[in-house]
Design an enzyme around this catalytic site. Sequence first.
Site, short mmCIF file in Angstrom:
data_model
loop_
_atom_site.label_atom_id
_atom_site.label_comp_id
_atom_site.label_asym_id
_atom_site.label_seq_id
_atom_site.Cartn_x
_atom_site.Cartn_y
_atom_site.Cartn_z
N LYS A 51 0.85 -1.20 0.00
CA LYS A 51 0.00 0.00 0.00
C LYS A 51 0.88 1.24 0.00
O LYS A 51 1.96 1.24 0.59
CB LYS A 51 -0.87 -0.05 1.26
CG LYS A 51 -1.98 0.99 1.35
CD LYS A 51 -2.84 0.68 2.58
CE LYS A 51 -3.94 1.69 2.80
NZ LYS A 51 -4.81 1.30 3.95
N SER A 97 -9.51 1.14 3.19
CA SER A 97 -8.73 1.95 2.28
C SER A 97 -7.66 1.18 1.51
O SER A 97 -7.06 1.72 0.59
CB SER A 97 -8.05 3.09 3.06
OG SER A 97 -7.23 2.56 4.07
N SER A 100 -9.48 -1.35 7.31
CA SER A 100 -9.01 -1.12 5.94
C SER A 100 -8.33 -2.30 5.26
O SER A 100 -8.10 -2.25 4.06
CB SER A 100 -8.06 0.08 5.91
OG SER A 100 -8.83 1.25 5.90
N1 GLN Z 1 -12.99 3.42 6.79
C1 GLN Z 1 -12.20 3.65 7.96
C2 GLN Z 1 -11.79 5.11 8.00
O1 GLN Z 1 -12.11 5.79 7.09
C3 GLN Z 1 -11.08 2.70 8.00
C4 GLN Z 1 -9.74 3.28 7.86
C5 GLN Z 1 -8.60 2.34 8.00
O2 GLN Z 1 -8.69 1.26 8.54
N2 GLN Z 1 -7.47 2.85 7.58
O3 GLN Z 1 -11.22 5.62 8.94
#
Ligand code: GLN
Length: 890
Positions: free
Chosen positions: A85, A164, A188
Site C-alpha cells: 500500500k 482503504s 481497511s
Molecule cells: N474506513 C475507515 C476510516 O475511514 C477505515 C480506515 C482504516 O482502517 N485505515 O477511517
Amino acid sequence: MLDAARALRANELTAVDLWAQCKRRADVDALVSRAFVGDRASVDAHARRGLADARASDARREGGASSEGSGGTASAVDGVPFAAKDNLCASVGTTTAGSAVLRGYRSPVEASAIARLRERGGVLLGKTNMDEFGMGSHTRGVESLGGTTTNPISWKGARSSGGSSGGSAACVANGSAFYALGSDTGGSVRLPAAYCGTVGLKPTYGRVSRFGLVAYCSSLDTVGVLARTVRDAGVVLAAMQGEDALDSTTVPRCEALDALAAAFEREAFDADAPFDADTDADAPLRGVRVGVPEEYAVAELTQEVYDAWDATARLMESLGAEITRVSTPRARDALACYYVLAPAEASSNLARYDGIRYGDLTPVMSREEFLNAGDFQSAVAKARTLGFGLETRRRVAVGAFALSSERAAEYFEKAQIVRRLISNDFDRVFRGPDAVDVLLTPTSASTAPRLEDVEALSPAQTYAADVMTTPASLAGAPAMSIPVGRSRVTGLPIGAQLIAPRFREASLVRIGAHVERRASYSTAAASVSALDARGEAATARRDELVALISSEGVAVDDVIAANKELSRLEPVVEAYARVASLRAERASLETLIRDGDEDIADLAREELREIEARIPDAELTLQTLFLPRDDADDRGAILEVRAGAGGDEAALFASDLFRMYSLHARKRGWRFDVLNVSETEGRGVREASAEVLGDGAFGRLKFESGVHRVQRVPETETQGRVHTSTASVAVLPHAEEVDMDVRDEDVRVDTMRASGAGGQHVNTTNSAVRLTHVPTGIQVVIQDERSQHKNKAKAFSVLKSRLYDRERSKLAKERAELRSSLIGTGDRSERIRTYNFAQGRVKDHRLDGAASTTADVKALMDGFALDEFTEALMKKRTEELLSLSTMDSK
Ligand code: GLN
C-alpha cells in the site's frame, strides 16, 4: 504464495518468471481495476529493483543457498512478488499515502514491514492505491494520483474494491501480486478483502512494526496482509512480525505463529506433511469454542451475508467446534467511538503537512503563490486546503473540534472511556470459564456496493461500512476476513470475520486455515483470480442462453437478443476453455512429476516448461476480451464529411469519400440515411452527413474520424499537375432517445429555404431547418427532406448525437491517460490517411508496415477494401490498450 514458493523450489519456474507474470497482469490491470499507483519514474524504479531482487533470488537458489525463514525452514517469501500500500514507505519510487500533499515524496527510509520481507528475499512489485491517508472505505483516490480502484471481481458495472487498502486487495484478487501489504486502522484490510474475495489479516496492535507507515491514527494503526489463502497470510505475517527498535510499541515474536508458518511451508513443499497432521481429520476444530456475538446481527445486514455467516458457523460446528452465542454489548458504540478517536489523532498526525516539507505541492500551488500568501499561517492554511482532499479536511476539522479544550471532555475523553469498555467486552468473552477462542462475525453488512451508489451517500452513511470491523480495532485484537461464499445474484464474494484475543494470531490463523479448507469459496480463493471468475460467469451465461434458445415457446425477439449476446460471449468462453485446458494439462504433468519414475518425470518436466510458457499468453488473450469496451461501439453512427483545403477539388474529394462510406455501409448491411448534403457548383459537396444504422457501425467507423488527404490531378486541371487537397470526417456515436435529454427551451429553431446549386434540393418552401442549442452554441442544419417536419426530426437526432459526443469527450478527458492510447479519438485535426491517386495507393498514417498501404484504390473508393484498414486499426488499438511493459523481462 506458497504455490509459487513450491514451484520455485521444484525449479519449475524462476523468480524472474513470477515477476514477469505479475508485471504483465499489472499492466493489463492498469486499464481495468487500476490497483497500482505511481508515476512512470516510480513504476520504473520499482520494476528495476524488483527485477534485480528476483534475479538475486534465482542466483541464490542456483547456488544452493536460501535466505533464512521463519522456524528455520527456507523462507517461502523468497523470490515471490508482492505489492505494498502506498502509505508504506519504500526507499525507491514515491510514497504518497494517496494525498496530493505528498505528491512526488521520496522516502529516505523503507518501512520495516517491507524491509523484513525483502531481507527474506521478497520481491516488491510496486505500490497500491488507497483512500487518502487511509480515510475511507472505497479506495476513491485523488484523480491525478491513482483515481478509483474498481473491484476486479465485478463483471458488470463499477463496484467498490473496499478501502482503504482497495488497491492491495484488487491486485491480489486479479493475480497481479501473490500477496500485498495493507494497513488497517478501523477495517481497511478486512473490508477490501471481503469485497474482493481475498483473505485479509489484521494482526494485534504491536505485532508488526509501524516504522515507515504514514501515520493516520497511531493508537489504532496496524500493518496487515492481503493474500489468496489464510496460509499465505500466516506465513507473511510470521515473516514480518517481531520487535523493532524503530517502533517502541512492538512486541516479541509469537513463536507459535512461527511454528505454524513452518508447518504451512512444509505442507506446501511436501504433500505428505499436512500442517494439521496431529488433529482428527474429521474434526480438526474439536475443542475450539466459537462465539457468535448477537450484536453483529444489525438491521443493515443483507440476507445473503446473514446466510453466509450462518453457514460458516454450521461449517465450523461440523468440523468439531462448539458454537455459542455471546454478547459484546458495547460493539454498537464502536463506530461512534472510532469516528471521534481516529479524526482526533489524525488531526494531530497530519499537522506536519504544511506544504513546505515532504511532498511537492507546486502542481496545485506555485512557489510564488505560497510566498505571496501574506503571513506564514495563511500560506500554510492555503497549502493544506489545496493539498488535502475533502474527506481529510473534514476529519482534521472534526478531530480538532473533538480535542479542543472546550469539547475534549465531551468527545475525546468520553470516546477513550468507551474504547476501554469495548475492550473489556472482548476480555470478558475471551476469559473465564465460558471463554471462547474466537468470535465469528460478518466482515461487512453487504457485498461490494456500486460506486455510483457510494457517491450518493453522506459521510456518516459511508462511515457505517466499518460497523463490523471497528470493534476489534479499538480492542487492539487480531482479526481476519476469509471469503466464505458468493452472492447468488451478483457472484460477488462474501467475507466472514474471525476475531481472536490479543496476541493469539497463531490460533486465529490455524482456525482460519481449517475453515478455508472447507468453505465453498476457499479453494476458489487460491485460484479465483478475477479472470477465472469472469470466465466462469461467461461460460455459465452461455449455457443459460443456449438453453433458452432451445426451450419451447421462446419468443423470436428473445432468440435474436440471445444470439446477439452469444456472439459476444463465444470468444470469451473459448479463450477461457483454452486457459482451463492448459491448466489441467499442467496439473496432470505435475502429478506425473511427483508420482512417476525419474525418466517419466524428466520428460514431464520438459513438457511442463512448455505449457507454463503458453499459459500467460492464453490468459492474456482472455484478458484482452475483458478490456474496457467503448460502450458506444455497438451503436449506429452519425457521419459528417466536410471539404477542407483545396477548393473545388476538395469538394469533389469530400463527395468521393461520402460515396465510399455509403457503399461500404451497403456492403456491411448497414442502413445509410442521408441527412444533409450541401452541394457546390460542380459535382462536389461542401458538407454532407448521414445516419449509419447497424450493428457496430460506430465501433468500426470511428477510426475514420480525422483529416483525409488526396493527391491527384483534378478533373479541372488542364496542365496535368497533381494537387493536394483535404476533407475532414467526423464520426459520432448515434444517440438514442435514452441518452440525451435536450430541453426544448434550450433550442432555437429557424426555418429557411433550402440552399443548393440548382439540383433536386432546391425548393421554394421553407423546408430547411436550423437548430441552435443555446447553452453550447452547437448548430445543426438539415435540408435534405422536402418536409420541414422531417428535417426537424432529423436535426434533433443529429443535435443529440453532437451533445452526446461532447459529453463523451468530457468523460474521455477525465480518463486522459487511458485515452491517449486510443487512435484518432479526441483530436480530429490530425491527418490520418493519404489517397495518392497519382501513384495508385492509399496510406494510413496510423499504421505501420504492409497493413498501412493498399494499392487497390478503386476497391477502397467503392467501399470494399475499407475493412482491411478498420481491422488493422482495431488490432492496433487493442495492442495499445494492453501496452505491455517496455521493460525486458529477461
Ligand atoms: N474506513 C475507515 C476510516 O475511514 C477505515 C480506515 C482504516 O482502517 N485505515 O477511517
